[in-house]
Design an enzyme around this catalytic site. Structure first.
Site, PDB file in Angstrom:
ATOM      1  CG  HIS A  49     -22.154   3.297  18.835  1.00  0.00           C
ATOM      2  ND1 HIS A  49     -23.191   3.125  17.962  1.00  0.00           N
ATOM      3  CD2 HIS A  49     -22.200   2.232  19.672  1.00  0.00           C
ATOM      4  CE1 HIS A  49     -23.819   2.008  18.241  1.00  0.00           C
ATOM      5  NE2 HIS A  49     -23.254   1.442  19.287  1.00  0.00           N
TER       6      HIS A  49
HETATM    7  P1  TYD Z   1     -21.426  -2.607  21.539  1.00  0.00           P
HETATM    8  O1  TYD Z   1     -21.092  -1.878  20.268  1.00  0.00           O
HETATM    9  O2  TYD Z   1     -20.796  -2.113  22.792  1.00  0.00           O
HETATM   10  O3  TYD Z   1     -23.009  -2.662  21.738  1.00  0.00           O
HETATM   11  P2  TYD Z   1     -24.029  -1.427  21.924  1.00  0.00           P
HETATM   12  O4  TYD Z   1     -23.846  -0.532  20.756  1.00  0.00           O
HETATM   13  O5  TYD Z   1     -25.377  -2.037  21.946  1.00  0.00           O
HETATM   14  O6  TYD Z   1     -23.737  -0.764  23.221  1.00  0.00           O
HETATM   15  O7  TYD Z   1     -21.077  -4.129  21.326  1.00  0.00           O
HETATM   16  C1  TYD Z   1     -20.869  -5.013  22.409  1.00  0.00           C
HETATM   17  C2  TYD Z   1     -19.887  -6.082  21.979  1.00  0.00           C
HETATM   18  O8  TYD Z   1     -20.410  -6.907  20.954  1.00  0.00           O
HETATM   19  C3  TYD Z   1     -18.587  -5.505  21.448  1.00  0.00           C
HETATM   20  O9  TYD Z   1     -17.519  -6.291  21.946  1.00  0.00           O
HETATM   21  C4  TYD Z   1     -18.682  -5.708  19.958  1.00  0.00           C
HETATM   22  C5  TYD Z   1     -19.555  -6.927  19.823  1.00  0.00           C
HETATM   23  N1  TYD Z   1     -20.391  -6.932  18.614  1.00  0.00           N
HETATM   24  C6  TYD Z   1     -20.096  -7.832  17.596  1.00  0.00           C
HETATM   25  O10 TYD Z   1     -19.116  -8.596  17.643  1.00  0.00           O
HETATM   26  N2  TYD Z   1     -20.908  -7.871  16.497  1.00  0.00           N
HETATM   27  C7  TYD Z   1     -21.971  -7.045  16.376  1.00  0.00           C
HETATM   28  O11 TYD Z   1     -22.688  -7.110  15.355  1.00  0.00           O
HETATM   29  C8  TYD Z   1     -22.252  -6.092  17.426  1.00  0.00           C
HETATM   30  C9  TYD Z   1     -23.404  -5.147  17.314  1.00  0.00           C
HETATM   31  C10 TYD Z   1     -21.432  -6.086  18.524  1.00  0.00           C
END
Ligand code: TYD
Length: 139
Positions: A49
């Protein structure tokens, strides 16, 4: 390319080591949120992303992982993080993927924003279109 590997200032003495982060001290931005990624399964790619407003500071505080960073204009870099004395700063609007986590990897992430799903761009084509539009406007 809007990223930078930072050699962190370490407080070390006979007891061991301590590294601290605050704005302009090991970290270029005001820290509003932190999280860490651990227990990542083999072969998993995380991230994938870009963020409209968030800058990130990534530190492999244990183990190692690789970070692919892509500026949407054809420049792609792959960085290995395997040293808790180093941090990778990544600017907003950079596409990033984290992969090749070692079994013991703990990746600490600091950022300048509160979590907001609306600032995430999770579709690569959409990201490329936004970057292309920005480039056309500034040229
Ligand atoms: P995600 O964006 O998929 O993680 P990555 O970028 O590492 O692959 O996030 C995983 C889950 O955690 C998603 O449901 C959103 C949640 N999340 C939060 O609630 N707060 C945060 O600060 C982050 C980074 C993720």
């Amino acid at each position: 390319m809007n990223y930078k590997l930072i050699n962190l200032k370490v407080f070390g003495d006979e007891r061991g080591h301590l590294i601290s982060f605050q704005k302009d001290n090991n970290c270029p931005f005001d820290i509003k949120r932190s999280f860490y990624i651990f227990d990542t399964k083999p072969g998993v790619v995380r991230g994938s992303h870009a963020n409209k407003h968030s800058q990130f500071l990534l530190i492999a505080i244990n183990g190692s992982c690789k970070i692919k960073i892509d500026n949407g204009s054809g420049k792609i870099e792959n960085i290995i993080l395997n040293d808790p004395h180093k941090a990778l700063w990544i600017d907003k609007m950079i596409w990033k993927e984290m992969y090749d986590f070692s079994y013991n990897a703990i990746l600490l992430v600091l950022t300048n924003t509160l979590y907001d799903e609306n600032e995430y761009i999770r579709n690569y084509e959409e990201y490329k279109n936004i970057i292309q539009g920005d480039n056309e406007r500034t040229n």
